[in-house]
Scaffold this motif. Structure first.
Motif, PDB file in Angstrom:
ATOM      1  N   ALA A   1       0.663  -1.134   0.165  1.00  0.00           N
ATOM      2  CA  ALA A   1       0.098   0.171  -0.002  1.00  0.00           C
ATOM      3  C   ALA A   1       0.848   1.132   0.114  1.00  0.00           C
ATOM      4  O   ALA A   1       0.510   2.261  -0.580  1.00  0.00           O
ATOM      5  CB  ALA A   1      -0.922   0.001   1.215  1.00  0.00           C
ATOM      6  N   TRP A   2       1.807   1.171   0.752  1.00  0.00           N
ATOM      7  CA  TRP A   2       2.983   2.368   0.772  1.00  0.00           C
ATOM      8  C   TRP A   2       3.771   2.334  -0.567  1.00  0.00           C
ATOM      9  O   TRP A   2       3.662   3.653  -1.019  1.00  0.00           O
ATOM     10  CB  TRP A   2       3.799   1.973   1.941  1.00  0.00           C
ATOM     11  CG  TRP A   2       4.971   3.044   2.166  1.00  0.00           C
ATOM     12  CD1 TRP A   2       4.695   4.313   2.486  1.00  0.00           C
ATOM     13  CD2 TRP A   2       6.405   2.721   1.920  1.00  0.00           C
ATOM     14  NE1 TRP A   2       6.152   5.030   2.890  1.00  0.00           N
ATOM     15  CE2 TRP A   2       7.244   4.376   2.374  1.00  0.00           C
ATOM     16  CE3 TRP A   2       7.236   1.793   1.442  1.00  0.00           C
ATOM     17  CZ2 TRP A   2       8.383   4.391   2.161  1.00  0.00           C
ATOM     18  CZ3 TRP A   2       8.374   2.040   1.441  1.00  0.00           C
ATOM     19  CH2 TRP A   2       9.140   3.082   1.615  1.00  0.00           C
ATOM     20  N   ALA A   3       3.945   1.459  -1.246  1.00  0.00           N
ATOM     21  CA  ALA A   3       4.761   1.622  -2.561  1.00  0.00           C
ATOM     22  C   ALA A   3       3.771   2.228  -3.691  1.00  0.00           C
ATOM     23  O   ALA A   3       4.450   2.794  -4.536  1.00  0.00           O
ATOM     24  CB  ALA A   3       5.523   0.190  -2.726  1.00  0.00           C
ATOM     25  N   ALA A   4       2.641   1.733  -3.431  1.00  0.00           N
ATOM     26  CA  ALA A   4       1.651   2.382  -4.426  1.00  0.00           C
ATOM     27  C   ALA A   4       1.468   3.878  -4.522  1.00  0.00           C
ATOM     28  O   ALA A   4       1.098   4.261  -5.375  1.00  0.00           O
ATOM     29  CB  ALA A   4       0.168   1.757  -4.123  1.00  0.00           C
ATOM     30  N   ARG A   5       1.851   4.411  -3.414  1.00  0.00           N
ATOM     31  CA  ARG A   5       1.855   6.032  -3.502  1.00  0.00           C
ATOM     32  C   ARG A   5       3.317   6.655  -3.866  1.00  0.00           C
ATOM     33  O   ARG A   5       3.393   7.774  -3.910  1.00  0.00           O
ATOM     34  CB  ARG A   5       1.612   6.670  -1.990  1.00  0.00           C
ATOM     35  CG  ARG A   5       0.157   5.776  -1.384  1.00  0.00           C
ATOM     36  CD  ARG A   5       0.053   6.645  -0.080  1.00  0.00           C
ATOM     37  NE  ARG A   5       0.753   6.684   0.965  1.00  0.00           N
ATOM     38  CZ  ARG A   5       0.227   5.491   1.689  1.00  0.00           C
ATOM     39  NH1 ARG A   5      -0.503   4.591   1.579  1.00  0.00           N
ATOM     40  NH2 ARG A   5       1.462   5.434   2.803  1.00  0.00           N
ATOM     41  N   LEU A   6       4.358   5.721  -4.133  1.00  0.00           N
ATOM     42  CA  LEU A   6       5.425   6.154  -4.500  1.00  0.00           C
ATOM     43  C   LEU A   6       5.555   6.217  -6.145  1.00  0.00           C
ATOM     44  O   LEU A   6       4.603   5.412  -7.055  1.00  0.00           O
ATOM     45  CB  LEU A   6       6.698   5.335  -4.023  1.00  0.00           C
ATOM     46  CG  LEU A   6       6.740   5.143  -2.508  1.00  0.00           C
ATOM     47  CD1 LEU A   6       7.704   4.183  -2.171  1.00  0.00           C
ATOM     48  CD2 LEU A   6       7.059   6.294  -2.044  1.00  0.00           C
ATOM     49  N   PRO A   7       6.325   7.010  -6.561  1.00  0.00           N
ATOM     50  CA  PRO A   7       6.374   7.073  -8.259  1.00  0.00           C
ATOM     51  C   PRO A   7       6.896   5.567  -8.743  1.00  0.00           C
ATOM     52  O   PRO A   7       7.786   4.884  -8.404  1.00  0.00           O
ATOM     53  CB  PRO A   7       7.824   7.950  -8.442  1.00  0.00           C
ATOM     54  CG  PRO A   7       7.590   8.925  -7.213  1.00  0.00           C
ATOM     55  CD  PRO A   7       7.476   8.001  -5.921  1.00  0.00           C
ATOM     56  N   GLY A   8       6.020   5.154  -9.667  1.00  0.00           N
ATOM     57  CA  GLY A   8       6.274   3.930 -10.292  1.00  0.00           C
ATOM     58  C   GLY A   8       6.906   3.836 -11.580  1.00  0.00           C
ATOM     59  O   GLY A   8       7.540   4.802 -11.969  1.00  0.00           O
ATOM     60  N   PRO A   9       7.171   2.729 -12.076  1.00  0.00           N
ATOM     61  CA  PRO A   9       7.057   1.370 -11.440  1.00  0.00           C
ATOM     62  C   PRO A   9       7.795   1.284 -10.058  1.00  0.00           C
ATOM     63  O   PRO A   9       9.020   1.852 -10.178  1.00  0.00           O
ATOM     64  CB  PRO A   9       7.416   0.503 -12.537  1.00  0.00           C
ATOM     65  CG  PRO A   9       8.408   1.117 -13.355  1.00  0.00           C
ATOM     66  CD  PRO A   9       8.060   2.592 -13.475  1.00  0.00           C
ATOM     67  N   VAL A  10       7.615   0.152  -9.394  1.00  0.00           N
ATOM     68  CA  VAL A  10       8.371  -0.202  -8.154  1.00  0.00           C
ATOM     69  C   VAL A  10       9.162  -1.360  -8.433  1.00  0.00           C
ATOM     70  O   VAL A  10       8.137  -2.550  -8.619  1.00  0.00           O
ATOM     71  CB  VAL A  10       7.687   0.073  -6.986  1.00  0.00           C
ATOM     72  CG1 VAL A  10       8.163  -0.476  -5.820  1.00  0.00           C
ATOM     73  CG2 VAL A  10       7.061   1.532  -6.744  1.00  0.00           C
TER      74      VAL A  10
ATOM     75  N   ALA B   1       8.362  -7.126  -9.234  1.00  0.00           N
ATOM     76  CA  ALA B   1       7.959  -5.966 -10.108  1.00  0.00           C
ATOM     77  C   ALA B   1       6.481  -5.583  -9.609  1.00  0.00           C
ATOM     78  O   ALA B   1       5.580  -6.439  -9.663  1.00  0.00           O
ATOM     79  CB  ALA B   1       8.286  -6.367 -11.726  1.00  0.00           C
ATOM     80  N   LEU B   2       6.578  -4.422  -8.898  1.00  0.00           N
ATOM     81  CA  LEU B   2       5.165  -3.717  -8.786  1.00  0.00           C
ATOM     82  C   LEU B   2       4.828  -2.734  -9.629  1.00  0.00           C
ATOM     83  O   LEU B   2       4.907  -1.674  -9.472  1.00  0.00           O
ATOM     84  CB  LEU B   2       5.130  -3.298  -7.226  1.00  0.00           C
ATOM     85  CG  LEU B   2       5.715  -4.305  -6.171  1.00  0.00           C
ATOM     86  CD1 LEU B   2       5.578  -3.479  -4.938  1.00  0.00           C
ATOM     87  CD2 LEU B   2       5.116  -5.491  -6.144  1.00  0.00           C
ATOM     88  N   GLY B   3       4.507  -3.147 -11.129  1.00  0.00           N
ATOM     89  CA  GLY B   3       4.252  -2.366 -11.992  1.00  0.00           C
ATOM     90  C   GLY B   3       4.749  -2.672 -13.306  1.00  0.00           C
ATOM     91  O   GLY B   3       5.308  -4.144 -13.412  1.00  0.00           O
ATOM     92  N   ARG B   4       4.880  -1.981 -14.395  1.00  0.00           N
ATOM     93  CA  ARG B   4       5.519  -2.103 -15.626  1.00  0.00           C
ATOM     94  C   ARG B   4       6.808  -2.488 -15.639  1.00  0.00           C
ATOM     95  O   ARG B   4       7.539  -1.552 -16.068  1.00  0.00           O
ATOM     96  CB  ARG B   4       4.686  -1.292 -16.562  1.00  0.00           C
ATOM     97  CG  ARG B   4       3.224  -1.325 -16.835  1.00  0.00           C
ATOM     98  CD  ARG B   4       2.720  -0.393 -17.803  1.00  0.00           C
ATOM     99  NE  ARG B   4       3.024  -0.633 -18.979  1.00  0.00           N
ATOM    100  CZ  ARG B   4       2.638  -1.600 -19.904  1.00  0.00           C
ATOM    101  NH1 ARG B   4       1.695  -2.229 -19.411  1.00  0.00           N
ATOM    102  NH2 ARG B   4       3.083  -1.774 -21.122  1.00  0.00           N
ATOM    103  N   LEU B   5       7.312  -3.660 -15.267  1.00  0.00           N
ATOM    104  CA  LEU B   5       8.704  -3.910 -15.180  1.00  0.00           C
ATOM    105  C   LEU B   5       9.078  -5.139 -15.845  1.00  0.00           C
ATOM    106  O   LEU B   5       8.293  -6.264 -15.352  1.00  0.00           O
ATOM    107  CB  LEU B   5       9.337  -3.770 -13.789  1.00  0.00           C
ATOM    108  CG  LEU B   5       9.727  -2.481 -13.086  1.00  0.00           C
ATOM    109  CD1 LEU B   5      10.113  -2.668 -11.670  1.00  0.00           C
ATOM    110  CD2 LEU B   5      10.704  -1.668 -14.021  1.00  0.00           C
ATOM    111  N   SER B   6      10.096  -5.579 -16.352  1.00  0.00           N
ATOM    112  CA  SER B   6      10.402  -6.558 -16.907  1.00  0.00           C
ATOM    113  C   SER B   6      11.822  -6.993 -16.536  1.00  0.00           C
ATOM    114  O   SER B   6      12.538  -6.120 -16.219  1.00  0.00           O
ATOM    115  CB  SER B   6      10.369  -6.699 -18.435  1.00  0.00           C
ATOM    116  OG  SER B   6      11.247  -5.923 -19.038  1.00  0.00           O
ATOM    117  N   GLY B   7      12.344  -8.304 -16.321  1.00  0.00           N
ATOM    118  CA  GLY B   7      13.350  -8.708 -15.912  1.00  0.00           C
ATOM    119  C   GLY B   7      14.058  -9.504 -16.786  1.00  0.00           C
ATOM    120  O   GLY B   7      13.475 -10.352 -17.499  1.00  0.00           O
TER     121      GLY B   7
END
Length: 262
Positions: A180-189, A231-237
């Motif tokens: 929930a905290w990370a969702a308020r930070l600039p993404g992607p996370v 990855a919490l958002g649009r990230l690939s690895g």
């Protein structure tokens, strides 16, 4: 950008011996990553030669931007005197705080726009650990300590580092708070750390995707993956890696990340 996470167990090797400053620096010298999340860091602890481990790691890693977050003052040991730090204390290269302290750290070779910290309350569970062989009882019940998450806003990506409770139900509750905290930070996370949750459940609770898959604990013969890069958002690895270091009871996990569509 390549990111890694590792639990260094206060710089102890697999025989329980604590590394000095030179040994600690040598252990991370081969990690060619841009961001490193580290758990179980000692600051001025008698058990680890009074070394300021975050400062040594930052110098060895070549990370001009770093923060450690202490959650315990004293030595976290059931037979020692220690107290929780609430809220946790955030320290950087220009801050001078004496030990003994204990916590986590995040080290960046790239510029950091902004730092954030989140305190996570401990659970009520106690962990049974072997007591001294010469004393009774043979098992000591170790109380949970407060935890924390630290975030670094980088160019186009936020990395969150954490170390969650050894009690699974508490770790799940803490991970939900971090999510929930990370969702308020600039993404992607990207969430990095020892989550103390094995395998797929960590990603399910975090509502993220696992960028590294494979056992990381215990270091000598790993059977469980409790160290994650999510990855919490649009990230690939790509190029995931699990590597044994000369210190720590976990293996390091690393991956190269990029925004999807970039």
């Amino acid at each position: 950008m390549r990111v890694a996470t590792v639990n260094i167990a206060s710089g102890r090797d697999r025989r329980g011996r604590s590394a000095d400053a030179a040994g600690l620096a040598a252990a991370v010298a081969g990690l060619t990553v841009d961001v490193l999340a580290v758990q179980e860091l000692d600051i001025g602890q008698p058990r680890s030669h009074h070394v300021d481990q975050p400062a040594v790691l930052a110098a060895a890693f070549g990370a001009p931007a770093w923060r450690d977050v202490a959650t315990v003052a004293g030595t976290p040991d059931p037979s020692a005197s220690w107290r929780p730090l609430v809220p946790p204390t955030l320290r950087g290269p220009d801050d001078d705080r004496s030990g003994p302290r204990y916590g986590i750290g995040l080290f960046c070779r790239r510029p950091v726009r902004r730092w954030h910290v989140l305190g996570l309350p401990p659970g009520r569970a106690r962990l049974p650990v072997p007591g001294p062989r010469t004393q009774a009882p043979r098992v000591v019940w170790f109380p949970d300590e407060p935890r924390a998450a630290v975030a670094a806003e980088l160019d186009g990506l936020t990395v969150v580092a954490t170390h969650l409770s050894f009690a699974p139900h508490t770790a799940i509750a803490q991970l939900r708070r971090v999510r929930a905290w990370a969702a308020r930070l600039p993404g992607p996370v990207l969430l990095a750390g020892d989550l103390n949750l094995a395998g797929p459940p960590a990603a399910l609770v975090a509502r993220g995707s696992r960028l590294v898959r494979g056992p990381t604990f215990p270091a000598d013969r790993p059977r469980l993956q409790v160290d994650h890069l999510l990855a919490l958002g649009r990230l690939s690895g790509r190029d995931p890696e699990i590597r044994a270091l000369a210190i720590g009871d976990h293996r390091a996990a690393a991956v190269t990340v990029q925004r999807r569509g970039s």
